[in-house]
Design a protein around this motif. Structure first.
Motif, PDB file in Angstrom:
ATOM      1  N   UNK A 186     -40.730  35.071  -8.673  1.00  0.00           N
ATOM      2  CA  UNK A 186     -40.664  33.982  -7.902  1.00  0.00           C
ATOM      3  C   UNK A 186     -39.837  33.090  -8.716  1.00  0.00           C
ATOM      4  N   UNK A 187     -39.353  31.678  -8.276  1.00  0.00           N
ATOM      5  CA  UNK A 187     -39.000  30.878  -8.569  1.00  0.00           C
ATOM      6  C   UNK A 187     -39.638  29.987  -8.517  1.00  0.00           C
ATOM      7  N   UNK A 188     -39.748  28.389  -9.411  1.00  0.00           N
ATOM      8  CA  UNK A 188     -41.025  27.172  -9.830  1.00  0.00           C
ATOM      9  C   UNK A 188     -39.869  26.080  -9.467  1.00  0.00           C
ATOM     10  N   UNK A 189     -39.947  25.084  -8.939  1.00  0.00           N
ATOM     11  CA  UNK A 189     -39.006  23.924  -9.111  1.00  0.00           C
ATOM     12  C   UNK A 189     -38.729  22.700  -9.780  1.00  0.00           C
ATOM     13  N   UNK A 190     -38.596  22.003 -10.375  1.00  0.00           N
ATOM     14  CA  UNK A 190     -38.900  20.429 -10.969  1.00  0.00           C
ATOM     15  C   UNK A 190     -37.268  19.718 -11.070  1.00  0.00           C
ATOM     16  N   UNK A 201     -42.840  23.896 -19.256  1.00  0.00           N
ATOM     17  CA  UNK A 201     -43.132  24.459 -17.408  1.00  0.00           C
ATOM     18  C   UNK A 201     -41.966  25.592 -17.857  1.00  0.00           C
ATOM     19  N   UNK A 202     -40.508  25.162 -18.211  1.00  0.00           N
ATOM     20  CA  UNK A 202     -40.141  26.944 -18.641  1.00  0.00           C
ATOM     21  C   UNK A 202     -40.810  27.662 -19.592  1.00  0.00           C
ATOM     22  N   UNK A 203     -41.401  27.683 -20.815  1.00  0.00           N
ATOM     23  CA  UNK A 203     -41.748  28.123 -21.125  1.00  0.00           C
ATOM     24  C   UNK A 203     -43.354  29.224 -20.464  1.00  0.00           C
ATOM     25  N   UNK A 204     -44.152  28.444 -20.376  1.00  0.00           N
ATOM     26  CA  UNK A 204     -45.013  29.312 -18.736  1.00  0.00           C
ATOM     27  C   UNK A 204     -44.744  29.799 -17.867  1.00  0.00           C
ATOM     28  N   UNK A 205     -43.876  29.680 -17.826  1.00  0.00           N
ATOM     29  CA  UNK A 205     -42.830  30.219 -16.363  1.00  0.00           C
ATOM     30  C   UNK A 205     -42.752  31.551 -16.952  1.00  0.00           C
ATOM     31  N   UNK A 206     -41.547  31.245 -17.683  1.00  0.00           N
ATOM     32  CA  UNK A 206     -41.163  32.655 -18.918  1.00  0.00           C
ATOM     33  C   UNK A 206     -42.279  33.905 -19.025  1.00  0.00           C
ATOM     34  N   UNK A 233     -45.468  33.475 -17.564  1.00  0.00           N
ATOM     35  CA  UNK A 233     -46.375  34.286 -16.584  1.00  0.00           C
ATOM     36  C   UNK A 233     -44.692  34.778 -15.296  1.00  0.00           C
ATOM     37  N   UNK A 234     -43.567  35.847 -16.076  1.00  0.00           N
ATOM     38  CA  UNK A 234     -42.599  36.463 -15.602  1.00  0.00           C
ATOM     39  C   UNK A 234     -42.555  35.493 -14.159  1.00  0.00           C
ATOM     40  N   UNK A 235     -42.342  34.291 -14.599  1.00  0.00           N
ATOM     41  CA  UNK A 235     -41.781  33.861 -12.526  1.00  0.00           C
ATOM     42  C   UNK A 235     -40.472  32.635 -13.842  1.00  0.00           C
ATOM     43  N   UNK A 236     -39.115  32.579 -12.515  1.00  0.00           N
ATOM     44  CA  UNK A 236     -38.076  31.326 -13.448  1.00  0.00           C
ATOM     45  C   UNK A 236     -38.386  30.183 -13.142  1.00  0.00           C
ATOM     46  N   UNK A 237     -37.487  28.620 -14.189  1.00  0.00           N
ATOM     47  CA  UNK A 237     -37.703  27.562 -13.711  1.00  0.00           C
ATOM     48  C   UNK A 237     -36.886  27.475 -13.000  1.00  0.00           C
ATOM     49  N   UNK A 238     -36.457  26.727 -12.079  1.00  0.00           N
ATOM     50  CA  UNK A 238     -35.073  26.447 -11.762  1.00  0.00           C
ATOM     51  C   UNK A 238     -34.637  24.436 -11.491  1.00  0.00           C
ATOM     52  N   UNK A 239     -33.973  23.340 -11.451  1.00  0.00           N
ATOM     53  CA  UNK A 239     -33.781  22.260 -10.931  1.00  0.00           C
ATOM     54  C   UNK A 239     -32.832  21.684  -9.848  1.00  0.00           C
ATOM     55  N   UNK A 240     -33.980  20.389  -9.874  1.00  0.00           N
ATOM     56  CA  UNK A 240     -32.804  20.129  -8.714  1.00  0.00           C
ATOM     57  C   UNK A 240     -32.683  18.060  -9.586  1.00  0.00           C
ATOM     58  N   UNK A 241     -30.905  18.097  -9.006  1.00  0.00           N
ATOM     59  CA  UNK A 241     -30.553  16.871  -9.688  1.00  0.00           C
ATOM     60  C   UNK A 241     -31.900  15.540  -9.510  1.00  0.00           C
ATOM     61  N   UNK A 242     -31.903  14.888 -10.858  1.00  0.00           N
ATOM     62  CA  UNK A 242     -33.512  14.102 -10.450  1.00  0.00           C
ATOM     63  C   UNK A 242     -33.082  12.678 -10.198  1.00  0.00           C
ATOM     64  N   UNK A 243     -32.271  12.419 -10.243  1.00  0.00           N
ATOM     65  CA  UNK A 243     -31.605  10.641  -9.736  1.00  0.00           C
ATOM     66  C   UNK A 243     -30.092  10.282  -9.509  1.00  0.00           C
TER      67      UNK A 243
END
Length: 415
Positions: free
Chosen positions: A125-129, A137-142, A144-154
């Motif tokens: 799965x992908x987690x978003x922030x 956050x990215x290290x913890x996802x990796x 656990x076999x997950x991925x991290x994706x992001x959205x523009x913050x501001x």
């Protein structure tokens, strides 16, 4: 056939942690040039203006007074019962939502984030922030076999980009039907931004609309690591009341850390809490994370639990602690005010700052900028799209000097 002794999923880059590497270089510079010639903003720990480490006297005097069994004995796997009650008070204070709330002890906020990722998403799965985020956050996802994706913050007005969040949130819900979103607020690391109550209303509209599809599992992790260094006058906990009455398929998780608010960095004390409208889901949360505790670190630090519990429940201890912490909250605010003022004077652009340990400077090539600043004995942390400056670790006088140096370095090439 693989030549590695580690399993395929455990192969990692041969590199050290960026923050600790830069901190070590800063220490070398201090040895070589002296502390007055170095601005070390690398580590997210609270230091006095003279560079001395801040460890609250109210916390450590009480810890030293405890009898050995209250420190050395095993804690309960889920966390001692009185600690779990106390940590709810410490987390919500006067803004506890009208909902089912459970908690389990974790070794700091990092443990709470680990359990959130591992227990509430599936492998792959992908987690978003947001696009600026705390790199582990990215290290913890990796891990656990997950991925991290992001959205523009501001957005262009300097507020949270709700439209960007909504687009990324809805995209992933169409792909995996179970989605964990991480909000690091208030006092976001690395920018110091705090999501406003009005922005929380907009976020909840997005969540509630998605929750109409009962097959969707919507999990929101609120990482409040720095909440206790927000000035009380801003009432940064009020948003928590908004988590009452949510749909059953919306679960709110809160990562509570005593590392910052209680200066317990090395004692590894924290908790993961849940807020839900359904008792059954709260019970599921408790036993799931109890078992994860047993399967990872077994149990937490008993002495740290005891200190937090008694500070929350004993009026005299609590008043001494609050008075001491308020002194440092004011110190941090003075540093932030002078850094922001001097940045404005020299034309140094910053991401929006509200509270907390850090400010963040937009930058085209953060790694290059950090290297150039090291040549000026200014040590910052390069992140995704900017440089993190740790107000918590830099005295007020140096906070006044740093913006001009940073602006001059960036102006040479980052226009």
């Amino acid at each position: 056939m693989s030549k590695n002794m580690v399993a395929d999923h455990a192969i990692r880059p041969v590199e050290n942690d960026t923050i600790f590497t830069i901190s070590a270089k800063a220490s070398e510079a201090v040895e070589k040039y002296g502390p007055d010639k170095v601005i070390n903003s690398s580590m997210g720990v609270l230091l006095e203006d003279n560079g001395d480490f801040v460890a609250f006297k109210s916390v450590y005097d009480y810890l030293e007074s405890l009898e050995a069994p209250k420190i050395a004995a095993y804690a309960s796997i889920e966390g001692d019962k009185d600690f779990l009650k106390a940590v709810k008070k410490a987390c919500f204070k006067d803004h506890m939502p009208n909902a089912y709330i459970e908690a389990v002890a974790t070794p700091g906020g990092s443990g709470a984030i680990h359990h959130s990722v591992f227990n509430y998403t599936n492998i792959g799965d992908t987690v978003i922030t947001s696009s600026l985020y705390w790199d582990p956050y990215n290290t913890i996802c990796l891990e656990s076999g997950r991925k991290l994706d992001t959205y523009n913050m501001f957005n262009e007005n300097g507020g949270l980009d709700i439209d960007a969040f909504k687009e990324k949130f809805n995209y992933y819900l169409t792909k995996q039907k179970r989605l964990l979103t991480i909000f690091n607020t208030p006092a976001h690391n690395p920018t110091g931004y705090s999501v406003s109550d009005e922005e929380w209303d907009e976020i909840l509209v997005v969540l509630k609309e998605a929750a109409k599809d009962k097959d969707n599992k919507i999990i929101v992790l609120v990482d409040i690591a720095y909440i206790d260094f927000c000035d009380e006058k801003f009432n940064r906990r009020k948003f928590m009341e908004k988590f009452a009455g949510l749909d059953e398929n919306i679960l709110i998780l809160i990562a509570f850390s005593a590392s910052k608010g209680y200066t317990m960095y090395g004692l590894r004390n924290g908790a993961l809490l849940c807020v839900t409208s359904k008792e059954e889901i709260a019970k599921e949360f408790f036993y799931t994370n109890l078992h994860s505790n047993r399967g990872t670190w077994s149990n937490g630090t008993k002495g740290a639990m005891r200190v937090l519990t008694d500070i929350i429940n004993d009026e005299n201890l609590g008043n001494n602690f609050i008075k001491e912490r308020d002194h440092y909250v004011k110190m941090l605010r003075r540093r932030a005010d002078v850094f922001l003022q001097k940045s404005e004077e020299v034309g140094l652009k910053l991401y929006p700052y509200k509270d907390g340990f850090f400010v963040c400077i937009p930058c085209k090539d953060p790694a290059k900028a950090a290297d150039l600043l090291m040549e000026e004995n200014v040590f910052v942390i390069p992140l995704q799209t900017g440089l993190r400056f740790a107000l918590c670790a830099v005295g007020e006088e140096k906070c006044a000097l740093a913006p001009k140096i940073i602006k001059e370095v960036l102006s040479k090439w980052d226009e």
